[in-house]
Design a protein around this motif. Sequence first.
Motif, PDB file in Angstrom:
ATOM      1  N   PHE A  30       0.840  -1.192   0.000  1.00  0.00           N
ATOM      2  CA  PHE A  30       0.000   0.000   0.000  1.00  0.00           C
ATOM      3  C   PHE A  30       0.874   1.241   0.000  1.00  0.00           C
ATOM      4  CE2 PHE A  30      -2.018  -3.426   2.251  1.00  0.00           C
ATOM      5  CZ  PHE A  30      -3.318  -3.433   1.800  1.00  0.00           C
ATOM      6  N   VAL A  31       0.490   2.222  -0.786  1.00  0.00           N
ATOM      7  CA  VAL A  31       1.144   3.531  -0.719  1.00  0.00           C
ATOM      8  C   VAL A  31       0.099   4.521  -0.245  1.00  0.00           C
ATOM      9  CG1 VAL A  31       2.182   5.422  -2.046  1.00  0.00           C
ATOM     10  CG2 VAL A  31       2.898   3.070  -2.456  1.00  0.00           C
ATOM     11  N   TYR A  32       0.430   5.205   0.837  1.00  0.00           N
ATOM     12  CA  TYR A  32      -0.425   6.274   1.355  1.00  0.00           C
ATOM     13  C   TYR A  32       0.143   7.590   0.854  1.00  0.00           C
ATOM     14  CZ  TYR A  32      -3.240   3.655   4.720  1.00  0.00           C
ATOM     15  OH  TYR A  32      -4.141   2.814   5.310  1.00  0.00           O
ATOM     16  N   LYS A  42       3.460  14.060   1.533  1.00  0.00           N
ATOM     17  CA  LYS A  42       4.336  12.960   1.933  1.00  0.00           C
ATOM     18  C   LYS A  42       3.728  11.645   1.475  1.00  0.00           C
ATOM     19  CE  LYS A  42       6.541  13.446   5.841  1.00  0.00           C
ATOM     20  NZ  LYS A  42       6.962  13.463   7.259  1.00  0.00           N
ATOM     21  N   GLU A  43       4.607  10.676   1.218  1.00  0.00           N
ATOM     22  CA  GLU A  43       4.161   9.320   0.881  1.00  0.00           C
ATOM     23  C   GLU A  43       4.730   8.352   1.898  1.00  0.00           C
ATOM     24  OE1 GLU A  43       4.699   7.811  -3.098  1.00  0.00           O
ATOM     25  OE2 GLU A  43       4.303   9.768  -3.982  1.00  0.00           O
ATOM     26  N   TRP A  44       3.930   7.361   2.244  1.00  0.00           N
ATOM     27  CA  TRP A  44       4.352   6.267   3.114  1.00  0.00           C
ATOM     28  C   TRP A  44       4.044   4.967   2.399  1.00  0.00           C
ATOM     29  CZ3 TRP A  44       6.762   6.332   7.820  1.00  0.00           C
ATOM     30  CH2 TRP A  44       6.842   7.565   8.478  1.00  0.00           C
ATOM     31  N   THR A  45       4.959   4.011   2.487  1.00  0.00           N
ATOM     32  CA  THR A  45       4.739   2.699   1.890  1.00  0.00           C
ATOM     33  C   THR A  45       4.589   1.666   2.992  1.00  0.00           C
ATOM     34  OG1 THR A  45       5.996   3.279  -0.088  1.00  0.00           O
ATOM     35  CG2 THR A  45       5.725   0.930   0.380  1.00  0.00           C
ATOM     36  N   LEU A  46       3.520   0.894   2.909  1.00  0.00           N
ATOM     37  CA  LEU A  46       3.309  -0.246   3.786  1.00  0.00           C
ATOM     38  C   LEU A  46       3.495  -1.483   2.917  1.00  0.00           C
ATOM     39  CD1 LEU A  46       1.782   2.103   5.287  1.00  0.00           C
ATOM     40  CD2 LEU A  46       0.299   0.334   6.207  1.00  0.00           C
ATOM     41  N   ASP A  47       4.705  -2.046   2.948  1.00  0.00           N
ATOM     42  CA  ASP A  47       5.008  -3.254   2.192  1.00  0.00           C
ATOM     43  C   ASP A  47       4.738  -4.430   3.124  1.00  0.00           C
ATOM     44  OD1 ASP A  47       6.045  -5.451   0.924  1.00  0.00           O
ATOM     45  OD2 ASP A  47       8.025  -4.585   0.542  1.00  0.00           O
ATOM     46  N   LEU A  48       3.509  -4.887   3.121  1.00  0.00           N
ATOM     47  CA  LEU A  48       3.115  -5.938   4.056  1.00  0.00           C
ATOM     48  C   LEU A  48       3.354  -7.334   3.497  1.00  0.00           C
ATOM     49  CD1 LEU A  48      -0.043  -4.211   5.536  1.00  0.00           C
ATOM     50  CD2 LEU A  48       2.334  -4.129   6.323  1.00  0.00           C
ATOM     51  N   LYS A  49       3.972  -7.402   2.324  1.00  0.00           N
ATOM     52  CA  LYS A  49       4.441  -8.699   1.825  1.00  0.00           C
ATOM     53  C   LYS A  49       5.786  -9.016   2.485  1.00  0.00           C
ATOM     54  CE  LYS A  49       2.032  -8.631  -2.562  1.00  0.00           C
ATOM     55  NZ  LYS A  49       2.091  -8.587  -4.023  1.00  0.00           N
ATOM     56  N   ASN A  50       6.520  -7.955   2.822  1.00  0.00           N
ATOM     57  CA  ASN A  50       7.845  -8.099   3.433  1.00  0.00           C
ATOM     58  C   ASN A  50       7.916  -7.510   4.841  1.00  0.00           C
ATOM     59  OD1 ASN A  50       9.269  -9.265   1.074  1.00  0.00           O
ATOM     60  ND2 ASN A  50       8.621  -7.348   0.134  1.00  0.00           N
ATOM     61  N   THR A  65      -2.298  -1.151  -3.895  1.00  0.00           N
ATOM     62  CA  THR A  65      -3.328  -0.158  -3.603  1.00  0.00           C
ATOM     63  C   THR A  65      -2.683   1.175  -3.227  1.00  0.00           C
ATOM     64  OG1 THR A  65      -4.684  -1.946  -2.709  1.00  0.00           O
ATOM     65  CG2 THR A  65      -5.395   0.283  -2.212  1.00  0.00           C
ATOM     66  N   THR A  66      -3.206   2.251  -3.793  1.00  0.00           N
ATOM     67  CA  THR A  66      -2.763   3.601  -3.436  1.00  0.00           C
ATOM     68  C   THR A  66      -3.922   4.293  -2.738  1.00  0.00           C
ATOM     69  OG1 THR A  66      -1.274   3.689  -5.336  1.00  0.00           O
ATOM     70  CG2 THR A  66      -1.864   5.794  -4.315  1.00  0.00           C
ATOM     71  N   ILE A  67      -3.630   4.835  -1.564  1.00  0.00           N
ATOM     72  CA  ILE A  67      -4.639   5.508  -0.747  1.00  0.00           C
ATOM     73  C   ILE A  67      -4.230   6.965  -0.605  1.00  0.00           C
ATOM     74  CG2 ILE A  67      -5.724   5.595   1.529  1.00  0.00           C
ATOM     75  CD1 ILE A  67      -4.962   2.509   1.672  1.00  0.00           C
ATOM     76  N   THR A  68      -5.119   7.871  -0.972  1.00  0.00           N
ATOM     77  CA  THR A  68      -4.862   9.305  -0.843  1.00  0.00           C
ATOM     78  C   THR A  68      -5.805   9.850   0.212  1.00  0.00           C
ATOM     79  OG1 THR A  68      -4.258   9.391  -3.191  1.00  0.00           O
ATOM     80  CG2 THR A  68      -4.699  11.503  -2.091  1.00  0.00           C
ATOM     81  N   VAL A  69      -5.220  10.520   1.219  1.00  0.00           N
ATOM     82  CA  VAL A  69      -6.017  11.023   2.341  1.00  0.00           C
ATOM     83  C   VAL A  69      -5.324  12.252   2.930  1.00  0.00           C
ATOM     84  CG1 VAL A  69      -4.905   9.448   4.008  1.00  0.00           C
ATOM     85  CG2 VAL A  69      -7.194  10.322   4.484  1.00  0.00           C
ATOM     86  N   ILE A  95      -9.157   5.715  -3.044  1.00  0.00           N
ATOM     87  CA  ILE A  95      -8.440   4.446  -3.188  1.00  0.00           C
ATOM     88  C   ILE A  95      -8.326   4.101  -4.663  1.00  0.00           C
ATOM     89  CG2 ILE A  95      -8.451   1.983  -2.636  1.00  0.00           C
ATOM     90  CD1 ILE A  95     -10.181   2.700  -0.174  1.00  0.00           C
ATOM     91  N   ALA A  96      -7.100   3.769  -5.083  1.00  0.00           N
ATOM     92  CA  ALA A  96      -6.856   3.307  -6.451  1.00  0.00           C
ATOM     93  C   ALA A  96      -6.211   1.926  -6.346  1.00  0.00           C
ATOM     94  CB  ALA A  96      -5.935   4.272  -7.196  1.00  0.00           C
TER      95      ALA A  96
END
Length: 116
Positions: A30-32, A42-50, A65-69, A95-96
């Motif tokens: 996920f990229v926020y 700012k962007e944050w990446t949640l790489d929950l595969k790793n 998934t890209t989440i803009t908030v 959400i994209a």
Amino acid sequence: MALASDAIFQQIIDGLKGNEAKAKAVNGVFVYKITKDGKVAKEWTLDLKNAKVYEGPAQGVKVDTTITVGDEDMVDIGSGKLNPQAAFMKGKLKIAGNIMLTQKLAPLLQQAKAKL
């Protein structure tokens, strides 16, 4: 630039330590994109595969998934004041990509909320 929502992501990072199996069970990237005054600040990446969470764009992985908030809305979501589904319906959360995968994020956000 420091944002109020940085604390939410720090809580997620702290929550993943020693609990990597829970993150990997989500099995998504996920990229926020956190906005301030209508622009991505700012962007944050949640790489929950790793089981990795870091500031910045995704590195070497395919984003599911890209989440803009907005910054304030992310704080409200993380603290439990704003329901993510309600935020989406009101247009505060965009959400994209794989929208169904975002439902697996709830346990991680609940964990962050408990520590705020």
